[in-house]
Design an enzyme around this catalytic site. Sequence first.
Site, PDB file in Angstrom:
ATOM      1  N   SER A  44     -14.923  38.590 -55.213  1.00 11.54           N
ATOM      2  CA  SER A  44     -13.772  39.544 -55.387  1.00 11.54           C
ATOM      3  C   SER A  44     -14.134  40.896 -55.398  1.00 11.54           C
ATOM      4  O   SER A  44     -15.334  41.113 -55.502  1.00 11.54           O
ATOM      5  CB  SER A  44     -12.964  39.001 -56.676  1.00 11.54           C
ATOM      6  N   ASP A  78     -12.941  37.956 -51.415  1.00 12.25           N
ATOM      7  CA  ASP A  78     -11.578  37.164 -52.015  1.00 12.25           C
ATOM      8  C   ASP A  78     -10.600  38.017 -52.597  1.00 12.25           C
ATOM      9  O   ASP A  78     -11.061  38.976 -53.115  1.00 12.25           O
ATOM     10  CB  ASP A  78     -12.163  36.500 -53.372  1.00 12.25           C
ATOM     11  N   ASP A 113      -5.141  39.938 -48.654  1.00 11.83           N
ATOM     12  CA  ASP A 113      -4.007  39.274 -49.550  1.00 11.83           C
ATOM     13  C   ASP A 113      -2.753  40.422 -49.563  1.00 11.83           C
ATOM     14  O   ASP A 113      -2.644  41.472 -50.445  1.00 11.83           O
ATOM     15  CB  ASP A 113      -4.460  39.376 -51.065  1.00 11.83           C
ATOM     16  N   HIS A 130      -3.783  31.387 -60.794  1.00 15.76           N
ATOM     17  CA  HIS A 130      -5.369  31.544 -61.097  1.00 15.76           C
ATOM     18  C   HIS A 130      -5.227  31.507 -62.652  1.00 15.76           C
ATOM     19  O   HIS A 130      -4.376  31.736 -63.628  1.00 15.76           O
ATOM     20  CB  HIS A 130      -5.491  33.152 -60.833  1.00 15.76           C
ATOM     21  N   GLY A 131      -6.615  31.312 -63.141  1.00 14.81           N
ATOM     22  CA  GLY A 131      -6.949  31.417 -64.759  1.00 14.81           C
ATOM     23  C   GLY A 131      -7.033  30.136 -65.194  1.00 14.81           C
ATOM     24  O   GLY A 131      -6.902  29.011 -64.302  1.00 14.81           O
ATOM     25  N   HIS A 176      -5.492  28.466 -53.506  1.00 14.90           N
ATOM     26  CA  HIS A 176      -5.973  29.391 -54.378  1.00 14.90           C
ATOM     27  C   HIS A 176      -5.674  28.832 -55.759  1.00 14.90           C
ATOM     28  O   HIS A 176      -4.914  27.645 -55.805  1.00 14.90           O
ATOM     29  CB  HIS A 176      -5.407  30.746 -54.396  1.00 14.90           C
ATOM     30  N   ASN A 212     -10.336  27.035 -53.638  1.00 16.26           N
ATOM     31  CA  ASN A 212     -10.910  27.915 -54.201  1.00 16.26           C
ATOM     32  C   ASN A 212     -11.111  27.599 -55.832  1.00 16.26           C
ATOM     33  O   ASN A 212      -9.806  27.295 -56.499  1.00 16.26           O
ATOM     34  CB  ASN A 212      -9.922  29.521 -54.318  1.00 16.26           C
ATOM     35  N   SER A 265     -12.505  29.617 -62.077  1.00 13.14           N
ATOM     36  CA  SER A 265     -12.332  29.515 -63.622  1.00 13.14           C
ATOM     37  C   SER A 265     -13.138  28.142 -64.050  1.00 13.14           C
ATOM     38  O   SER A 265     -13.569  28.206 -65.265  1.00 13.14           O
ATOM     39  CB  SER A 265     -10.738  29.316 -63.980  1.00 13.14           C
TER      40      SER A 265
END
Length: 330
Positions: free
Chosen positions: A56, A93, A115, A189-190, A232, A275, A278
């Site tokens: 990232s 990323d 993105d 995400h996360g 993702h 992806n 986490s």
Amino acid sequence: MVNYKELGLVNSKELFAKAMAGQYAIPAFNFNNLEQLQAIIQACVETKSPVILQVSSGARKYANQTLLRYLAQGAVEYSKELGYNIPIVLHLDHGDTFELCKSCIEYGFSSVMIDGSHHDYNHNVELTHQVVEYAHQYGVSVEGELGVLAGIEDDVSAEHHVYTQPEEVSDFVKKTGVDSLAISIGTSHGANKFKPEQCTRNADGVLIPPPLRFDILEACEKMIPGFPIVLHGASSVPQDKVDTINQYGGALKDAIGIPEEQLRRAAASAVCKINIDSDGRLAMTAAIREQFALNPKEFDPRKYLGPARDALKEVYKHKIVNVLGSVDKA
Ligand code: G3H
Ligand code: 13P
Ligand code: ZN
């Protein structure tokens, strides 16, 4: 300027074509440091899986662009030393600007994501096309994104998913020339992907999140047949890692991920890249917290980073063998 081929890396083109035909997905694991990289390469060599090493913009700042270039080259040589020359992609990323993508390409990346999903449609098309025009001169693959992933751990503004609109994908792919497309079908995400009130409980009291929108995925596949799709926010948030973190002083609340059987189903479709970040973070943190608690007199970083690296490697191998199906595809 260094071209990725000089570093022994590959772009994603052939990997995605094989993944599409073989109905599996290529793992895209994020990394920031040496132990994560060692764990990824060891896991992928031992399972003979191709891999996308994902960086990232935050990771690039953390690790340093020059070190990353040599780490990636080192990863190629390390895999040979371990006995199997697996195909390795170095991928940006969530690139957010043309300049960042260009800079990564100049430092040896073989693939970039631009993105533009937070921009309006036309701006996203324009920005993505600009990156594609530049990247393709050097054989670098480009991933675009349509639709916005929810992030309930972030501001309220990102709370609602903006699912990908299947009627836009064909036009987007044609106008931009991208090589793969990330879509939004309910992942995020996360480690807090769903709120408990969004979930149901099974007979054992385990929280079951709402299913991914496979109807949207299928509608997208129909619009762009045979085109590589990216998922993702695909961590499963293993409960045993969350429990270990909390047992040893952590405070993770309501951590819920994507059930593995849904990812297996996605991997068998046109989803060619999955992806995962986490789950690696959880595995590392659980191992380090446990080591700190069990060996309070220890202060040699290798004594806790070593076990963290081993735990990471096990997570990656599990994904490759039991979820993505990329085992023996290198
Ligand atoms: O999609 C985001 C990745 O998990 C990278 O996260 O920006 O904190 O490095 P990061
Ligand atoms: P997770 O947070 O679910 O691991 O997703 C990572 C990701 O999508 C990186 O781009
Ligand atoms: Zn992502």
